[in-house]
Scaffold this active site. Structure first.
Site, mmCIF file in Angstrom:
data_model
loop_
_atom_site.group_PDB
_atom_site.id
_atom_site.type_symbol
_atom_site.label_atom_id
_atom_site.label_comp_id
_atom_site.label_asym_id
_atom_site.label_seq_id
_atom_site.Cartn_x
_atom_site.Cartn_y
_atom_site.Cartn_z
ATOM 1 N N CYS A 81 -0.967 -4.433 -1.461
ATOM 2 C CA CYS A 81 -1.674 -5.173 -2.519
ATOM 3 C C CYS A 81 -1.691 -6.670 -2.203
ATOM 4 O O CYS A 81 -2.705 -7.346 -2.423
ATOM 5 C CB CYS A 81 -1.001 -4.947 -3.876
ATOM 6 S SG CYS A 81 -1.074 -3.234 -4.419
ATOM 7 N N ARG B 247 -6.394 2.294 -6.166
ATOM 8 C CA ARG B 247 -7.173 1.108 -5.761
ATOM 9 C C ARG B 247 -8.636 1.352 -6.122
ATOM 10 O O ARG B 247 -9.367 2.021 -5.395
ATOM 11 C CB ARG B 247 -7.023 0.853 -4.257
ATOM 12 C CG ARG B 247 -5.573 0.657 -3.835
ATOM 13 C CD ARG B 247 -5.419 0.293 -2.377
ATOM 14 N NE ARG B 247 -4.005 0.397 -1.991
ATOM 15 C CZ ARG B 247 -3.080 -0.514 -2.266
ATOM 16 N NH1 ARG B 247 -3.412 -1.620 -2.897
ATOM 17 N NH2 ARG B 247 -1.820 -0.334 -1.906
HETATM 18 C C1 BEZ Z 1 1.523 -1.505 -1.629
HETATM 19 O O1 BEZ Z 1 2.073 -1.828 -0.571
HETATM 20 O O2 BEZ Z 1 0.580 -2.120 -2.082
HETATM 21 C C2 BEZ Z 1 2.053 -0.330 -2.374
HETATM 22 C C3 BEZ Z 1 2.786 0.607 -1.701
HETATM 23 C C4 BEZ Z 1 3.299 1.689 -2.407
HETATM 24 C C5 BEZ Z 1 3.057 1.821 -3.750
HETATM 25 C C6 BEZ Z 1 2.299 0.877 -4.408
HETATM 26 C C7 BEZ Z 1 1.788 -0.203 -3.715
#
Ligand code: BEZ
Length: 247
Positions: free
Chosen positions: A64, A146
């Site tokens: 993210c 997402r």
């Molecule tokens: C992320 O790196 O954005 C992420 C990884 C696992 C769960 C939620 C977000």
């Protein structure tokens, strides 16, 4: 017994409709929420700009974080296209502000620091996430997938995409999508697979008759056929209008 069943049914109907995904062609659902830029009413506050609403699973997570930094890096590109961005997750405003401040200190990909101008919407009760179908129950009931909604100047949903938590989105794709949508709106053309700005476009009609070609042989330079119903127009054609009379 009847009352009990009626209540169960009503709850079921309400929760099912809560998770409805706004489809292409529908009016973008309206909501008001607290954001890192203050309270906003979406999409109305952005007037006749195009809008992109993106959800992400969680603040302070690596994928993210990389996505928000790439999005911030493209802010100028989106501005040129008249696009306003907004990002939402089920985290609260305190965490959003801390995360934003942290991201703005980073020198990601040695491009220098970036300001995050777009609002990050808090959604701890998942109201916005439910309204836009960003919570996919089988994946998580409290953490968004997402999601990406491209919304036009008339607040109509023009594109809907969902990506898994594990895979970061290609933010350039949303620039390309808006470029393609705006082009196909301004001219009666479609974009072929893998189209990029400036590439040749598909004309979904027979571009000229034999008589028109005889009268204007230059049409053969501008349009070409590669197969059955596959007429293309040169991407750098000065005008790609349906009306051939101008030639
Ligand atoms: C992320 O790196 O954005 C992420 C990884 C696992 C769960 C939620 C977000």
């Amino acid at each position: 017994m009847f009352t009990f069943l009626a209540v169960i049914l009503a709850v079921g109907v309400v929760s099912a409709s809560d998770y409805k995904i706004p489809l292409i062609g529908s009016k973008a659902p309206k909501f008001s929420a607290n954001t890192t830029n203050g309270k906003i009413t979406f999409p109305n506050d952005f007037g006749s700009s195009w809008k992109i609403l993106l959800s992400h699973p969680a603040d302070f997570t690596p994928v993210c974080s990389s996505e928000l930094l790439e999005l911030a890096h493209l802010q100028k590109e989106f501005k040129k296209l008249g696009v306003e961005l907004a990002v939402v997750s089920t985290d609260d405003i305190v965490l959003h502000k801390m995360w934003k401040a942290h991201l703005e200190e980073l020198d990601y990909k040695q491009r220098g620091t970036v300001n995050i101008d777009f609002p990050i919407i808090e959604d701890p009760d998942a109201k916005v996430s439910r309204l836009y179908g960003m919570l996919h129950d089988e994946e998580s009931t409290d953490r968004d997938v997402r999601g990406v909604f491209i919304i036009d100047d008339k607040n109509i949903v023009r594109s809907v995409n969902f990506y898994p938590v594990e895979v970061g989105r290609n933010m350039n794709e949303f620039v390309r999508m808006v470029e393609a949508l705006q082009l196909t709106e301004s001219k009666f053309v479609y974009t072929p697979a893998n189209w990029e700005k400036g590439d040749d476009v598909i004309v979904p009609y027979l571009p000229y008759s034999t008589a028109e070609l005889e009268a204007n042989p230059k049409l053969a330079d501008r349009y070409y056929s590669v197969g059955n119903r596959m007429w293309f127009e040169q991407g750098d054609a000065p005008t790609a209008k349906v009306d051939n009379d101008e030639e």
